[in-house]
Each structure stands twice: as structure tokens, then as C-alpha cells.
Scaffold this motif. Sequence first.
Motif, PDB file in Angstrom:
ATOM      1  N   ILE A 184     -42.699   3.311 -28.920  1.00 52.55           N
ATOM      2  CA  ILE A 184     -43.255   2.556 -27.800  1.00 52.55           C
ATOM      3  C   ILE A 184     -44.451   3.316 -27.253  1.00 52.55           C
ATOM      4  O   ILE A 184     -44.358   4.518 -26.977  1.00 52.55           O
ATOM      5  N   VAL A 185     -45.577   2.623 -27.147  1.00 53.82           N
ATOM      6  CA  VAL A 185     -46.797   3.201 -26.578  1.00 53.82           C
ATOM      7  C   VAL A 185     -47.199   2.310 -25.410  1.00 53.82           C
ATOM      8  O   VAL A 185     -47.558   1.151 -25.596  1.00 53.82           O
ATOM      9  N   SER A 186     -47.106   2.877 -24.217  1.00 50.72           N
ATOM     10  CA  SER A 186     -47.315   2.089 -23.002  1.00 50.72           C
ATOM     11  C   SER A 186     -48.279   2.790 -22.044  1.00 50.72           C
ATOM     12  O   SER A 186     -48.296   4.020 -21.967  1.00 50.72           O
ATOM     13  N   ASN A 187     -49.027   1.983 -21.312  1.00 51.88           N
ATOM     14  CA  ASN A 187     -49.888   2.528 -20.258  1.00 51.88           C
ATOM     15  C   ASN A 187     -49.099   2.809 -18.977  1.00 51.88           C
ATOM     16  O   ASN A 187     -49.636   3.358 -18.034  1.00 51.88           O
ATOM     17  N   ASN A 188     -47.834   2.423 -18.961  1.00 53.57           N
ATOM     18  CA  ASN A 188     -47.016   2.604 -17.769  1.00 53.57           C
ATOM     19  C   ASN A 188     -46.632   4.074 -17.592  1.00 53.57           C
ATOM     20  O   ASN A 188     -46.893   4.907 -18.461  1.00 53.57           O
ATOM     21  N   ASN A 189     -45.956   4.381 -16.477  1.00 53.58           N
ATOM     22  CA  ASN A 189     -45.621   5.764 -16.131  1.00 53.58           C
ATOM     23  C   ASN A 189     -44.405   6.289 -16.904  1.00 53.58           C
ATOM     24  O   ASN A 189     -43.669   5.527 -17.530  1.00 53.58           O
ATOM     25  N   GLN A 190     -44.213   7.608 -16.825  1.00 50.78           N
ATOM     26  CA  GLN A 190     -43.156   8.271 -17.587  1.00 50.78           C
ATOM     27  C   GLN A 190     -41.770   7.740 -17.249  1.00 50.78           C
ATOM     28  O   GLN A 190     -40.971   7.465 -18.150  1.00 50.78           O
ATOM     29  N   GLU A 191     -41.470   7.582 -15.965  1.00 55.53           N
ATOM     30  CA  GLU A 191     -40.138   7.132 -15.561  1.00 55.53           C
ATOM     31  C   GLU A 191     -39.782   5.785 -16.197  1.00 55.53           C
ATOM     32  O   GLU A 191     -38.703   5.611 -16.757  1.00 55.53           O
ATOM     33  N   ARG A 192     -40.714   4.839 -16.139  1.00 58.79           N
ATOM     34  CA  ARG A 192     -40.490   3.495 -16.696  1.00 58.79           C
ATOM     35  C   ARG A 192     -40.259   3.553 -18.204  1.00 58.79           C
ATOM     36  O   ARG A 192     -39.299   3.007 -18.734  1.00 58.79           O
ATOM     37  N   VAL A 193     -41.168   4.203 -18.907  1.00 57.29           N
ATOM     38  CA  VAL A 193     -41.142   4.200 -20.375  1.00 57.29           C
ATOM     39  C   VAL A 193     -39.978   5.045 -20.906  1.00 57.29           C
ATOM     40  O   VAL A 193     -39.285   4.644 -21.840  1.00 57.29           O
ATOM     41  N   GLU A 194     -39.742   6.187 -20.284  1.00 52.70           N
ATOM     42  CA  GLU A 194     -38.662   7.074 -20.717  1.00 52.70           C
ATOM     43  C   GLU A 194     -37.290   6.426 -20.527  1.00 52.70           C
ATOM     44  O   GLU A 194     -36.449   6.467 -21.422  1.00 52.70           O
ATOM     45  N   SER A 195     -37.038   5.813 -19.366  1.00 49.18           N
ATOM     46  CA  SER A 195     -35.718   5.223 -19.118  1.00 49.18           C
ATOM     47  C   SER A 195     -35.442   4.066 -20.081  1.00 49.18           C
ATOM     48  O   SER A 195     -34.329   3.913 -20.567  1.00 49.18           O
ATOM     49  N   PHE A 196     -36.462   3.278 -20.411  1.00 47.46           N
ATOM     50  CA  PHE A 196     -36.293   2.169 -21.354  1.00 47.46           C
ATOM     51  C   PHE A 196     -36.068   2.696 -22.775  1.00 47.46           C
ATOM     52  O   PHE A 196     -35.140   2.280 -23.463  1.00 47.46           O
ATOM     53  N   SER A 197     -36.902   3.626 -23.209  1.00 47.69           N
ATOM     54  CA  SER A 197     -36.881   4.120 -24.593  1.00 47.69           C
ATOM     55  C   SER A 197     -35.665   4.981 -24.900  1.00 47.69           C
ATOM     56  O   SER A 197     -35.142   4.944 -26.018  1.00 47.69           O
ATOM     57  N   SER A 198     -35.210   5.769 -23.927  1.00 50.92           N
ATOM     58  CA  SER A 198     -34.106   6.696 -24.183  1.00 50.92           C
ATOM     59  C   SER A 198     -32.825   5.959 -24.553  1.00 50.92           C
ATOM     60  O   SER A 198     -32.047   6.446 -25.373  1.00 50.92           O
ATOM     61  N   THR A 199     -32.596   4.779 -23.994  1.00 46.39           N
ATOM     62  CA  THR A 199     -31.387   4.031 -24.329  1.00 46.39           C
ATOM     63  C   THR A 199     -31.464   3.464 -25.749  1.00 46.39           C
ATOM     64  O   THR A 199     -30.443   3.098 -26.322  1.00 46.39           O
ATOM     65  N   LEU A 200     -32.659   3.395 -26.312  1.00 44.07           N
ATOM     66  CA  LEU A 200     -32.841   2.923 -27.695  1.00 44.07           C
ATOM     67  C   LEU A 200     -32.925   4.100 -28.665  1.00 44.07           C
ATOM     68  O   LEU A 200     -32.977   3.902 -29.877  1.00 44.07           O
ATOM     69  N   ASP A 201     -33.013   5.310 -28.109  1.00 45.39           N
ATOM     70  CA  ASP A 201     -33.134   6.532 -28.905  1.00 45.39           C
ATOM     71  C   ASP A 201     -34.365   6.485 -29.823  1.00 45.39           C
ATOM     72  O   ASP A 201     -34.268   6.723 -31.030  1.00 45.39           O
TER      73      ASP A 201
ATOM     74  N   ILE B 229     -44.653   7.049 -25.928  1.00 44.99           N
ATOM     75  CA  ILE B 229     -45.825   7.682 -25.301  1.00 44.99           C
ATOM     76  C   ILE B 229     -46.103   6.883 -24.036  1.00 44.99           C
ATOM     77  O   ILE B 229     -46.233   5.662 -24.091  1.00 44.99           O
ATOM     78  N   PHE B 230     -46.165   7.557 -22.908  1.00 40.67           N
ATOM     79  CA  PHE B 230     -46.438   6.903 -21.623  1.00 40.67           C
ATOM     80  C   PHE B 230     -47.857   7.252 -21.178  1.00 40.67           C
ATOM     81  O   PHE B 230     -48.478   8.166 -21.729  1.00 40.67           O
ATOM     82  N   LYS B 231     -48.351   6.530 -20.194  1.00 37.95           N
ATOM     83  CA  LYS B 231     -49.735   6.707 -19.722  1.00 37.95           C
ATOM     84  C   LYS B 231     -50.686   6.862 -20.913  1.00 37.95           C
ATOM     85  O   LYS B 231     -51.491   7.785 -20.986  1.00 37.95           O
ATOM     86  N   ALA B 232     -50.573   5.923 -21.845  1.00 38.43           N
ATOM     87  CA  ALA B 232     -51.272   6.007 -23.137  1.00 38.43           C
ATOM     88  C   ALA B 232     -52.785   5.803 -23.031  1.00 38.43           C
ATOM     89  O   ALA B 232     -53.522   6.165 -23.933  1.00 38.43           O
ATOM     90  N   ARG B 233     -53.217   5.177 -21.958  1.00 38.61           N
ATOM     91  CA  ARG B 233     -54.642   4.907 -21.744  1.00 38.61           C
ATOM     92  C   ARG B 233     -55.235   4.026 -22.851  1.00 38.61           C
ATOM     93  O   ARG B 233     -56.360   4.227 -23.289  1.00 38.61           O
TER      94      ARG B 233
ATOM     95  N   LYS C  85     -35.720  -3.643 -16.359  1.00 40.14           N
ATOM     96  CA  LYS C  85     -35.548  -2.194 -16.487  1.00 40.14           C
ATOM     97  C   LYS C  85     -35.059  -1.749 -17.864  1.00 40.14           C
ATOM     98  O   LYS C  85     -35.545  -0.781 -18.426  1.00 40.14           O
ATOM     99  N   ASP C  86     -34.058  -2.452 -18.403  1.00 37.19           N
ATOM    100  CA  ASP C  86     -33.404  -2.009 -19.634  1.00 37.19           C
ATOM    101  C   ASP C  86     -33.625  -2.983 -20.791  1.00 37.19           C
ATOM    102  O   ASP C  86     -33.875  -4.168 -20.570  1.00 37.19           O
ATOM    103  N   PRO C  87     -33.479  -2.483 -22.031  1.00 36.11           N
ATOM    104  CA  PRO C  87     -33.593  -3.379 -23.192  1.00 36.11           C
ATOM    105  C   PRO C  87     -32.510  -4.444 -23.155  1.00 36.11           C
ATOM    106  O   PRO C  87     -31.367  -4.154 -22.803  1.00 36.11           O
ATOM    107  N   THR C  88     -32.866  -5.648 -23.536  1.00 30.22           N
ATOM    108  CA  THR C  88     -31.884  -6.729 -23.650  1.00 30.22           C
ATOM    109  C   THR C  88     -31.124  -6.548 -24.961  1.00 30.22           C
ATOM    110  O   THR C  88     -31.540  -5.772 -25.833  1.00 30.22           O
ATOM    111  N   ASP C  89     -30.029  -7.273 -25.124  1.00 23.84           N
ATOM    112  CA  ASP C  89     -29.267  -7.216 -26.380  1.00 23.84           C
ATOM    113  C   ASP C  89     -30.145  -7.649 -27.547  1.00 23.84           C
ATOM    114  O   ASP C  89     -30.067  -7.075 -28.640  1.00 23.84           O
TER     115      ASP C  89
END
Length: 174
Positions: free
Chosen positions: A69-86, A90-94, A47-51
Amino acid sequence: MGIFTKYFLPNEYVQSVFDINPEHLKSKNIKAIITDLDNTLVGWDVKDPTDEVRTWFEKMKENDITVTIVSNNNQERVESFSSTLDIDYIFKARKPRGKAFRQASNLMGVNKSEVVVIGDQMLTDVFGGNRNGLYTIMVVPVKKTDGLVTKFNRLIERRFLNYFKRKGLINWEE
């Protein structure tokens, strides 16, 4: 150079993102990174970035290299991971479609010659990056397990990797 080589051969192939350092990127005039998330930075089920991931992002930032981060995954997954890294994402990048690659480059304010795409999948990350004229680095997937679509992609990818290895174009390691 054949069409398979042009579109599916990464410019570089490394064991992990942690083998990619800012000095090497700067020597290639790279100022920005478009990176995949799942099985590139962490396992798809982490779920979260490692050290170690946090340290890698900080090192890039200290060297004035912007990361999105550009991922084909959904908003919840990509946003929660990226926000902690500030950092931007881009989610659902296709991927391998080009829109998200262009969008990320514009977001970071760089020319495509200054961008590297880092990912674990040849059919999305490498193909998408190469198609859009970006430098590509492929990493060995963090985990051995994948979702259904990725499992199918890996079968095709394995054939390409074996072909490139036979031709002496990459040193394939698992």
C-alpha cells in the motif's frame, strides 16, 4: 499519442479493485501491486479492511503477487489498516512523485515491468505510475466524498476523463 494521454490515461479502467484478478495480472507478467488505500480499497473514512478486501489480498498472496500500500495519508491511518493485513506500506508517499513508487518496487524485489499501480486518482496514482513507466489501473472511487485537495484534483480529473471518453479511449462509468 499526446502528452496528456501518455501521462494521464490509465492502461486499464475498472469499476473496483475486486474486478482485478490474479490471472489477468499474471497474463501481463505482473508480480507486484502498488495500491492506493483511501477510496481505492475502502472509503477514506473506513478504518479497517473489509472482508472483501481481506479476501482480495489473500487471493493475490495465494497467486504469488506481492502487494504494497502506497498512500499520501499519515502513518497512523496507513499503518493501522496495513498491519491487520500483514503487508508492507508507505505513508506520506507524496504521489505523484516517483520516490515512493521506486521504494515500493525495490521493497517487493521486482522490476518496474512487473508492477501495476492501482488507484482512484488520475493526478496522483495514474500520473505517478505512468511517469515512472509502470502499468496503471484506475478504479472508480469507493466513496463520492473527498478531502479538499482531492476535490480540486477531481475537477481536473473530470476534464481528462471526459476528453478520453470523447476520444473513445475509456468507457467512463460512475
